[in-house]
Structure formats: C-alpha cells, structure tokens
Design an enzyme around this catalytic site. Structure first.
Site, PDB file in Angstrom:
ATOM      1  N   TYR A 136     -35.235  -7.601  26.012  1.00  0.00           N
ATOM      2  CA  TYR A 136     -35.698  -8.223  27.244  1.00  0.00           C
ATOM      3  C   TYR A 136     -37.209  -8.103  27.353  1.00  0.00           C
ATOM      4  O   TYR A 136     -37.794  -7.118  26.900  1.00  0.00           O
ATOM      5  CB  TYR A 136     -35.044  -7.597  28.490  1.00  0.00           C
ATOM      6  CG  TYR A 136     -35.285  -6.124  28.670  1.00  0.00           C
ATOM      7  CD1 TYR A 136     -36.333  -5.656  29.460  1.00  0.00           C
ATOM      8  CD2 TYR A 136     -34.441  -5.180  28.083  1.00  0.00           C
ATOM      9  CE1 TYR A 136     -36.543  -4.304  29.647  1.00  0.00           C
ATOM     10  CE2 TYR A 136     -34.642  -3.827  28.264  1.00  0.00           C
ATOM     11  CZ  TYR A 136     -35.697  -3.386  29.041  1.00  0.00           C
ATOM     12  OH  TYR A 136     -35.908  -2.043  29.226  1.00  0.00           O
ATOM     13  N   PRO A 137     -37.870  -9.107  27.931  1.00  0.00           N
ATOM     14  CA  PRO A 137     -39.306  -9.014  28.217  1.00  0.00           C
ATOM     15  C   PRO A 137     -39.525  -8.430  29.596  1.00  0.00           C
ATOM     16  O   PRO A 137     -38.641  -8.479  30.465  1.00  0.00           O
ATOM     17  CB  PRO A 137     -39.752 -10.477  28.168  1.00  0.00           C
ATOM     18  CG  PRO A 137     -38.553 -11.235  28.644  1.00  0.00           C
ATOM     19  CD  PRO A 137     -37.341 -10.461  28.182  1.00  0.00           C
ATOM     20  N   MET A 138     -40.707  -7.875  29.812  1.00  0.00           N
ATOM     21  CA  MET A 138     -41.029  -7.326  31.125  1.00  0.00           C
ATOM     22  C   MET A 138     -42.532  -7.361  31.354  1.00  0.00           C
ATOM     23  O   MET A 138     -43.320  -7.499  30.419  1.00  0.00           O
ATOM     24  CB  MET A 138     -40.507  -5.905  31.262  1.00  0.00           C
ATOM     25  CG  MET A 138     -41.162  -4.898  30.345  1.00  0.00           C
ATOM     26  SD  MET A 138     -40.717  -3.189  30.753  1.00  0.00           S
ATOM     27  CE  MET A 138     -41.454  -3.040  32.387  1.00  0.00           C
ATOM     28  N   GLN A 141     -35.439   2.605  20.409  1.00  0.00           N
ATOM     29  CA  GLN A 141     -36.240   1.716  21.247  1.00  0.00           C
ATOM     30  C   GLN A 141     -37.508   1.277  20.528  1.00  0.00           C
ATOM     31  O   GLN A 141     -38.164   2.068  19.865  1.00  0.00           O
ATOM     32  CB  GLN A 141     -36.627   2.446  22.540  1.00  0.00           C
ATOM     33  CG  GLN A 141     -37.567   1.669  23.451  1.00  0.00           C
ATOM     34  CD  GLN A 141     -37.993   2.484  24.644  1.00  0.00           C
ATOM     35  OE1 GLN A 141     -37.403   2.395  25.714  1.00  0.00           O
ATOM     36  NE2 GLN A 141     -39.016   3.306  24.492  1.00  0.00           N
ATOM     37  N   SER A 184     -40.698   1.997  37.197  1.00  0.00           N
ATOM     38  CA  SER A 184     -39.884   0.782  37.163  1.00  0.00           C
ATOM     39  C   SER A 184     -39.545   0.293  38.564  1.00  0.00           C
ATOM     40  O   SER A 184     -39.655  -0.896  38.864  1.00  0.00           O
ATOM     41  CB  SER A 184     -38.591   1.030  36.377  1.00  0.00           C
ATOM     42  OG  SER A 184     -38.856   1.202  35.012  1.00  0.00           O
TER      43      SER A 184
END
Length: 253
Positions: A147-149, A187, A225
């Site tokens: 996923y991008p963030m 990760q 986050s």
C-alpha cells in the site's frame, strides 16, 4: 546504439505493477522479459496472484537500473497483460536513524562502560542495516501486502510543520510499536516523494495473512499513524513464481 542507463545515486528503483490478464493467450514473451531482466544481478522480480477482482497479477520489480525497469514494464504491458495501476519508488534510509554522535551520547547518558567496544558493535549493525535498507533481497513468502501512504498536511495536523526532533520522536514510537511483529512480518518501505502521487510505499511479506492484518491494525493506533498518516489502496495476494501466476490467470507459456 547503447541505452541511456539511468540509476539513482543511492538505493535501488522499485516498481509495483498491477495487471489484468487476457485469458487464453500466451505469456511466453512476458516470461522471457522477466528472465532477461533477472539475468542481470542484482535485478529481481517477485510475483503474486492478486486476491480480489481489482487485478489478476502483481509484480514487484527491483533494480539499481531504472532503464532496465522501464524496459521490463514496457515489455510486460505489450502482450496479454493490461496495466491497471503501478507505483514507482526507490529504496532509502530513514532520515530519523541515529547518528554516531547520537548513539555515543545515548550510551554515555545510560552510564555504559567500554563505550568504544559498544560503538564498534553499533557500527557493524549499521552496516547490515544500511545494506538491508538500500539493497534489499526480499525473499518469497506465502502472502504479500502493498500500500502507498503519505503524511497529512491538514491544519492542526501538518507533519511537515513539526520540528525534526518531534518527528523523530514520533517515528521512534512508531518503530517500537511494530517491533513485536518482526518475527512474523518482513517489511520494505520505499520512498516516492517526487516520483509518484504518494510519498512512500509499504510492502509486507508473511507466511500468515492474518499477521499482516494485525500489524496494520495495531500500528494505526500509534500516534504517528493516528494523527498524521494517510493511506492509499491496499493490494494483497499469494506470492509464487511468475510462471505459476501466469498459469493461474489462464495464460499459456
């Protein structure tokens, strides 16, 4: 005429590619393109069958040579594979990692003895850390999530208005909240600022799909986050060899 090779001065380029397969057609040319790409070390491709209907096939393609990545993407999308989405990024070091001066100051504050020996051990760990971050060799696992963030720029929650030390504190807490999951999750965080619409890409690998769900859920409660993160679309799938992905999608080789 020789190719105009373009490479970043540090790190490796990464392209996440999401494709739709035209079933019943041949993927022989695509398979040959992957083989040519991977024949040049350290290039590699990790393939996965996308779970859900938004795509059929996903590829994570890695190379220090952006020209080679560009050629591979063009070859993969010139046959029975239709481009649906992609993400372009580069491996990088975190700007929040400790410097030598910071680590020595930490040891002195803690009252540690034989600081020089501890600093030598720290240097050895940092060599391994830098290598793993800049030149990652992501292994095969059963399940992948990407996923991008980005970080928020909202009034009252603008990440880029925070002082560096505050950002460093928040990211330190973020890292600590994810540490318990390290035995089950691999990760890779890559940077995309100026390269793509999002600022980072996050790739998670695990043999347990539920472990991915758990780490993403739990880390959303972390202050970095909860207050400042913005997430893009999530892509998940089963990792396998490219040929096996093609066959699962109804393509011949």
């Amino acid at each position: 005429m020789s190719e105009n090779v373009v490479s970043p001065s540090e790190g490796w380029g990464v392209v996440h590619l999401f494709l739709r397969a035209r079933r019943g057609e041949s993927a022989a040319a695509a398979m040959a393109a992957i083989d040519r790409f991977c024949a040049s070390d350290p290039n590699y491709v990790r393939a996965f069958s996308v779970l859900g209907g938004r795509a059929d096939i996903g590829f994570m393609c890695v190379s220090p040579n952006l020209t080679a990545l560009d050629i591979l993407v063009k070859e993969l999308t010139s046959g029975p594979l239709e481009h649906l989405d992609s993400f372009v990024s580069v491996t990088e070091l975190s700007e929040y990692i400790s410097t030598e001066e910071m680590e020595r100051a930490r040891l002195e504050k803690a009252g540690e003895t034989d600081i020089d020996a501890k600093m030598a051990a720290w240097h050895e760990r940092m060599v391994v850390y830098r290598e793993n971050k800049l030149h990652p060799r992501m292994p095969m696992r059963k399940f992948i999530c990407f996923y991008p963030m980005s970080k928020k720029r909202d009034v009252g929650a603008n990440w880029f208005e925070l002082p560096f030390e505050e950002r460093r504190r928040l990211m330190g807490g973020h890292a600590r909240s994810g540490k318990p999951h390290q035995p089950n999750i691999l990760q890779l965080i890559t940077g995309a600022t100026g390269w793509d619409d999002w600022e980072w890409g996050v790739t998670l690998l695990s043999d347990d799909p539920l472990a991915v769900k758990q780490v993403v859920y739990e880390m959303r409660f972390d202050e970095a986050s909860a207050t400042y993160a913005v997430f893009g679309p999530f892509w998940v799938g089963m990792m396998m060899e490219p040929g096996d992905v093609f066959k699962r999608c109804g393509l011949s080789l």
